[in-house]
Design a protein around this motif. Sequence first.
Motif, PDB file in Angstrom:
ATOM      1  N   LEU A  57       0.832  -1.198   0.000  1.00 56.91           N
ATOM      2  CA  LEU A  57       0.000   0.000   0.000  1.00 56.91           C
ATOM      3  C   LEU A  57       0.874   1.259   0.000  1.00 56.91           C
ATOM      4  O   LEU A  57       0.640   2.203  -0.754  1.00 56.91           O
ATOM      5  CB  LEU A  57      -0.891  -0.020   1.251  1.00 56.91           C
ATOM      6  N   VAL A  58       1.888   1.250   0.867  1.00 56.69           N
ATOM      7  CA  VAL A  58       2.790   2.406   0.957  1.00 56.69           C
ATOM      8  C   VAL A  58       3.488   2.614  -0.380  1.00 56.69           C
ATOM      9  O   VAL A  58       3.550   3.734  -0.905  1.00 56.69           O
ATOM     10  CB  VAL A  58       3.824   2.184   2.085  1.00 56.69           C
ATOM     11  N   THR A  59       4.012   1.512  -0.970  1.00 58.01           N
ATOM     12  CA  THR A  59       4.724   1.621  -2.238  1.00 58.01           C
ATOM     13  C   THR A  59       3.817   2.183  -3.328  1.00 58.01           C
ATOM     14  O   THR A  59       4.213   3.090  -4.063  1.00 58.01           O
ATOM     15  CB  THR A  59       5.236   0.235  -2.668  1.00 58.01           C
ATOM     16  N   VAL A  60       2.594   1.645  -3.396  1.00 60.34           N
ATOM     17  CA  VAL A  60       1.681   2.099  -4.455  1.00 60.34           C
ATOM     18  C   VAL A  60       1.325   3.564  -4.267  1.00 60.34           C
ATOM     19  O   VAL A  60       1.336   4.354  -5.223  1.00 60.34           O
ATOM     20  CB  VAL A  60       0.410   1.213  -4.476  1.00 60.34           C
ATOM     21  N   SER A  61       1.047   3.981  -3.019  1.00 65.50           N
ATOM     22  CA  SER A  61       0.669   5.383  -2.814  1.00 65.50           C
ATOM     23  C   SER A  61       1.856   6.296  -3.111  1.00 65.50           C
ATOM     24  O   SER A  61       1.678   7.389  -3.667  1.00 65.50           O
ATOM     25  CB  SER A  61       0.137   5.608  -1.395  1.00 65.50           C
ATOM     26  N   LEU A  62       3.071   5.860  -2.771  1.00 65.97           N
ATOM     27  CA  LEU A  62       4.251   6.659  -3.118  1.00 65.97           C
ATOM     28  C   LEU A  62       4.384   6.769  -4.633  1.00 65.97           C
ATOM     29  O   LEU A  62       4.696   7.834  -5.172  1.00 65.97           O
ATOM     30  CB  LEU A  62       5.524   6.023  -2.526  1.00 65.97           C
ATOM     31  N   LEU A  63       4.148   5.653  -5.300  1.00 66.13           N
ATOM     32  CA  LEU A  63       4.278   5.632  -6.767  1.00 66.13           C
ATOM     33  C   LEU A  63       3.272   6.589  -7.399  1.00 66.13           C
ATOM     34  O   LEU A  63       3.616   7.367  -8.295  1.00 66.13           O
ATOM     35  CB  LEU A  63       4.063   4.201  -7.274  1.00 66.13           C
ATOM     36  N   ILE A  64       2.045   6.540  -6.872  1.00 63.53           N
ATOM     37  CA  ILE A  64       1.005   7.413  -7.441  1.00 63.53           C
ATOM     38  C   ILE A  64       1.370   8.879  -7.227  1.00 63.53           C
ATOM     39  O   ILE A  64       1.315   9.697  -8.147  1.00 63.53           O
ATOM     40  CB  ILE A  64      -0.368   7.085  -6.807  1.00 63.53           C
ATOM     41  N   SER A  65       1.819   9.215  -6.011  1.00 58.01           N
ATOM     42  CA  SER A  65       2.144  10.614  -5.767  1.00 58.01           C
ATOM     43  C   SER A  65       3.369  11.034  -6.596  1.00 58.01           C
ATOM     44  O   SER A  65       3.494  12.185  -6.986  1.00 58.01           O
ATOM     45  CB  SER A  65       2.367  10.883  -4.284  1.00 58.01           C
ATOM     46  N   TYR A  66       4.259  10.089  -6.886  1.00 55.70           N
ATOM     47  CA  TYR A  66       5.399  10.416  -7.747  1.00 55.70           C
ATOM     48  C   TYR A  66       4.907  10.686  -9.178  1.00 55.70           C
ATOM     49  O   TYR A  66       5.308  11.656  -9.808  1.00 55.70           O
ATOM     50  CB  TYR A  66       6.399   9.268  -7.762  1.00 55.70           C
ATOM     51  N   GLY A  99       3.501  13.959  -9.819  1.00 58.35           N
ATOM     52  CA  GLY A  99       4.392  15.102  -9.892  1.00 58.35           C
ATOM     53  C   GLY A  99       5.162  15.427  -8.634  1.00 58.35           C
ATOM     54  O   GLY A  99       5.942  16.363  -8.621  1.00 58.35           O
ATOM     55  N   ALA A 100       4.979  14.666  -7.546  1.00 56.52           N
ATOM     56  CA  ALA A 100       5.765  14.937  -6.346  1.00 56.52           C
ATOM     57  C   ALA A 100       7.137  14.288  -6.494  1.00 56.52           C
ATOM     58  O   ALA A 100       7.319  13.108  -6.192  1.00 56.52           O
ATOM     59  CB  ALA A 100       5.039  14.409  -5.119  1.00 56.52           C
ATOM     60  N   GLN A 101       8.111  15.042  -6.975  1.00 60.74           N
ATOM     61  CA  GLN A 101       9.434  14.470  -7.263  1.00 60.74           C
ATOM     62  C   GLN A 101      10.127  13.994  -5.986  1.00 60.74           C
ATOM     63  O   GLN A 101      10.906  13.060  -5.999  1.00 60.74           O
ATOM     64  CB  GLN A 101      10.308  15.519  -7.954  1.00 60.74           C
ATOM     65  N   VAL A 136       9.275  12.372  -3.419  1.00 58.89           N
ATOM     66  CA  VAL A 136       9.014  11.072  -2.808  1.00 58.89           C
ATOM     67  C   VAL A 136       9.870   9.971  -3.422  1.00 58.89           C
ATOM     68  O   VAL A 136       9.935   8.857  -2.902  1.00 58.89           O
ATOM     69  CB  VAL A 136       7.528  10.663  -2.917  1.00 58.89           C
ATOM     70  N   LEU A 137      10.569  10.282  -4.500  1.00 53.74           N
ATOM     71  CA  LEU A 137      11.392   9.271  -5.151  1.00 53.74           C
ATOM     72  C   LEU A 137      12.420   8.706  -4.168  1.00 53.74           C
ATOM     73  O   LEU A 137      12.708   7.508  -4.163  1.00 53.74           O
ATOM     74  CB  LEU A 137      12.092   9.880  -6.371  1.00 53.74           C
ATOM     75  N   ALA A 138      12.941   9.584  -3.319  1.00 55.46           N
ATOM     76  CA  ALA A 138      13.954   9.160  -2.342  1.00 55.46           C
ATOM     77  C   ALA A 138      13.382   8.122  -1.385  1.00 55.46           C
ATOM     78  O   ALA A 138      14.102   7.268  -0.884  1.00 55.46           O
ATOM     79  CB  ALA A 138      14.458  10.367  -1.572  1.00 55.46           C
ATOM     80  N   GLY A 139      12.063   8.208  -1.136  1.00 58.69           N
ATOM     81  CA  GLY A 139      11.454   7.223  -0.257  1.00 58.69           C
ATOM     82  C   GLY A 139      10.964   6.010  -1.021  1.00 58.69           C
ATOM     83  O   GLY A 139      10.961   4.893  -0.514  1.00 58.69           O
ATOM     84  N   LEU A 140      10.578   6.251  -2.265  1.00 62.59           N
ATOM     85  CA  LEU A 140       9.971   5.186  -3.065  1.00 62.59           C
ATOM     86  C   LEU A 140      10.957   4.064  -3.363  1.00 62.59           C
ATOM     87  O   LEU A 140      10.643   2.880  -3.183  1.00 62.59           O
ATOM     88  CB  LEU A 140       9.427   5.778  -4.374  1.00 62.59           C
ATOM     89  N   ILE A 141      12.165   4.463  -3.791  1.00 59.32           N
ATOM     90  CA  ILE A 141      13.115   3.445  -4.248  1.00 59.32           C
ATOM     91  C   ILE A 141      13.498   2.459  -3.133  1.00 59.32           C
ATOM     92  O   ILE A 141      13.347   1.247  -3.309  1.00 59.32           O
ATOM     93  CB  ILE A 141      14.347   4.105  -4.886  1.00 59.32           C
ATOM     94  N   PRO A 142      13.938   2.951  -1.952  1.00 58.58           N
ATOM     95  CA  PRO A 142      14.265   1.954  -0.906  1.00 58.58           C
ATOM     96  C   PRO A 142      13.054   1.134  -0.464  1.00 58.58           C
ATOM     97  O   PRO A 142      13.185  -0.058  -0.199  1.00 58.58           O
ATOM     98  CB  PRO A 142      14.811   2.807   0.236  1.00 58.58           C
ATOM     99  N   THR A 143      11.873   1.759  -0.402  1.00 60.42           N
ATOM    100  CA  THR A 143      10.678   1.006   0.007  1.00 60.42           C
ATOM    101  C   THR A 143      10.394  -0.121  -0.973  1.00 60.42           C
ATOM    102  O   THR A 143      10.189  -1.273  -0.580  1.00 60.42           O
ATOM    103  CB  THR A 143       9.447   1.934   0.066  1.00 60.42           C
TER     104      THR A 143
END
Lengths: 164, 442
Positions: free
Chosen positions: B196-205, B208-210, B212-219
């Motif tokens: 869920l966290v990964t998908v929501s990060l992906l969607i916000s990325y 256009g929220a650049q 969150v990429l720093a959080g998305l990749i390690p997650t």
Amino acid sequence: MTAPVPWSPSSFTGADPAYLKVRMIRWAIYSTVFLLISLIPLGLKLFGLGVPSWLLTTPLLALVLALWDLRIMRRQVKALGYLEREADLVVRSGVMWRKQLVIPYGRMQYVEVNSGPLERRYGLCQLTLNTAGSSATAHVYGLPEALGEALRERLVAAGEEQML
Amino acid sequence: MNSEENWQRVHPASPFVRGWLAIIGLVFIYWRNTEDWSMAERFSGPRLFWTLVSAGAALVVILIFYFFSWYFTRYRLTDTHVYVNSGMLIRSQKQARLDKLQAIDIAQPLGARILGLAELRFDVADGSESVLRLAFLRKAQAQKLREQLLGRMGSPQAEVQPEAVVEEPPPLTARVPAGRLLASIFLQLPILVGLLVTVSLLISYLLGAQGVLAGLIPTALGLGSWVYKEINQGWNFNASAQDAGVRISYGLADTRQHSIPAGRVQAIMITAPLFWRMLGWYRVQVNVMGTKSDEDDNLSVLPVGSFEEVCRLMGILLPDLGVENQREVLRTAVSTGTAHGFTGSPSRAKPLSPGAWKHQGFLATGTTVISRYGWLARQASFVPHRRVQGMGWQQGPWERRRKLAGVRLYCAGGNIMGYLHQIDQETAKEFMQAQSKRLAER
């Protein structure tokens, strides 16, 4: 000690009173070190560096924790104890979080007797009883050296007897 | 027996299985350094000659190394020991005493599987990192050797005729179909939350929220490696009854085999995560001495399975539960309630464990302590009296106010333990007294 525990507290052999001195000296050393570390932000401030103001409360926090530690130390040392029973050794500790650990002699793998410089000064030692399980390790603190040696001998003998 | 007194060599392809990456690496380096040449330039005229000569020379050097590596790797089996010698310049001589062996496992890395080879791993009792490896043999030969050695290790059930071993597969106790494995993995709460966290990060990325990429990749990487590990450990999972124990095999890229003699099992835990309970799925893990040299958590003997499979496994791993109606007791152990003599937590425990208190409980039988604890993922642990290394009683301030106490039974070989959580303190006292007598009896 109102709440009942598996074995009555009076039957345990407590830690030597001198062990409290060992703990207090150790407390003094650690507390000094922590206080010095907690003073670093204040020192930086004095040299004119920008330090967030909440960091300046750390010495106070360290002091409170150290004094709290000192307050409960006497009771903690009093709560330490061991009991040799027919087939196992029982070790107890803790005032707020009370613990008793039972190690059957037959499960014992080896017994260690250690004494650091502070303990040696007061003629004390610490006995550690190891089993095959890492969580099942019993520590007996604040033993007079002669008593520690004798206890070790007895434990080893009991262990060999149980192994057969 | 006489031929086995002599030193033997491993399969000639063994160095290649370990070293094929080196050859590919060399080819890759050559290709990278000659990128500006065309194909025609590479393989024409005098250059063709030099290319062939240097490739040939490299091949010869590699083959010489491989040859020596193979030549100096020898093993010998005696009635009491396994010896493995290896190394040309730095010789290493390793040995393992057969009576100290905890388990003999067969492992097949990818390269070995393609060539039909297998590696034997000998786990020694002292629990150190030093696993003795014998690599590589033909798979059938490795299995035969393993049977022979298991026979010499002294379990009378393991006296099997070498011919019968390879042909007749042992009776299957449990297997895990791929669909059920995948479903079970994604029906675990931590993985669902991670997803869920990964998908929501992906969607916000993507929106256009650049940042969150720093959080998305390690997650995503963390989740991916976790899911991969779970898949790898359950893929093509088979558990079969063998040698008075179980043999398990699993693996996606590498096939691994473990044998777990019932006598070496220290403790067993059956876990039922929240969503699995609706489907009647369970996971069975064990503490074994010696086997887990390269992984940190407990050994799964069934990644996901039905109650039937759990019963069959338990019948092998813990044949004597110390009660007459084993099946019913097992059923109570993995579900809830106080039927068949289980003792639960008193209702005073409710404020301390609002979710779990109703399901906590324990039963001490003639041979084993069964304890049940946990809220969302419910766990039942089985600790035979003979395997308990030490017993801890504990009581925190809030438990004391409510006259509750906890008892833990510590074991060797892993972190599974018996855990009597928040039981009545008088009951705990009685249990400690009775249990310490049982521990002393052995």
